[in-house]
Design a protein around this motif. Structure first.
Motif: not given
Length: 231
Positions: A140-163, A195-200
């Motif tokens: 919906x364009x709202x900003x989401x903090x995904x990684x904060x100082x190397x800490x992975x924050x999402x715990x609901x499967x909304x984002x995925x990480x791969x090396x 690639x992203x859309x933030x606040x339009x």
């Protein structure tokens, strides 16, 4: 393995130090603080696992005993581990982004409507890892903090990480949010694709160019400043 969101700064520092500032199994420097599985040798504690390795635990493909063994002997402390392929550096990383000349001493290459998309910082300790933070738009364009100082924050499967090779890839489960960082050297990182859309505001970035709301730009991000470009 339970997430540990309420650790103090001192507790987090102790865990990072014990684990070598990275996932104890694979050495990736994006991680979660997780409670160790209790067993006869260790009644509990905390460790660092990247999202991928934590997923293996959740799927039952890593046993509690294996997790405890990795914690007791983190891969980054083993002689064969190739630290140069991951961002272990005591310096502020140089950045390759948006067609600009190599950016130096630029912690925040770009903000959108006041939101920093990426933040880079040297480690808290000289032997640690480059600190990376990532903030992208939700569907919906709202900003989401995904990684904060190397800490992975999402715990609901909304984002995925791969090396993938020398690339850290972060992808949204829904929508087209994406950030791919290529580790060129320990202290040099290329924004291979964002690639992203933030606040339009629609943003797309590669090492060679940057598009803002459909208009392409080259060499607009300044070097040697706190924020390289504000849009």
């Amino acid at each position: 393995m339970p997430s540990l969101p309420h650790l103090t700064a001192q507790e987090r520092e102790a865990i990072r130090q014990a684990c070598g500032f990275a996932c104890v199994r694979c050495g990736v420097t994006i991680y979660r603080y997780l409670g160790l599985p209790a067993d006869a040798r260790d009644p509990g504690g905390a460790t660092l696992l990247c999202p991928t390795c934590h997923g293996l635990v959740e799927e039952g493909r890593l046993t509690p005993g294996q997790v405890n063994s990795f914690h007791a002997n983190p891969v980054v402390r083993q002689r064969h581990f190739a630290r140069d392929r991951l961002p272990f550096s005591s310096e502020m990383p140089q950045l390759i982004v948006g067609g600009s000349r190599l950016l130096r001493d630029t912690p925040i290459p770009l903000t959108v409507e006041g939101e920093p998309l990426l933040i880079f910082a040297p480690p808290r300790r000289s032997q640690g890892a480059t600190r990376i933070s990532v903030r992208l738009g939700a569907p919906d364009g709202t900003p989401v903090q995904i990684v904060d100082g190397n800490e992975w924050l999402p715990d609901d499967g909304s984002w995925h990480f791969l090396l993938r090779g020398d690339r850290y890839s972060i992808m949204a489960s829904r929508g087209d949010g994406l950030a791919v960082l290529r580790i060129v050297a320990r202290n040099r990182i290329a924004v291979e694709h964002l690639r992203t859309t933030i606040r339009g505001r629609r943003i797309e970035i590669t090492p060679d160019w940057m598009e803002i709301d459909g208009k392409r730009y080259i060499d607009r991000i300044g070097s040697g400043t706190l924020i390289g470009l504000e849009v």
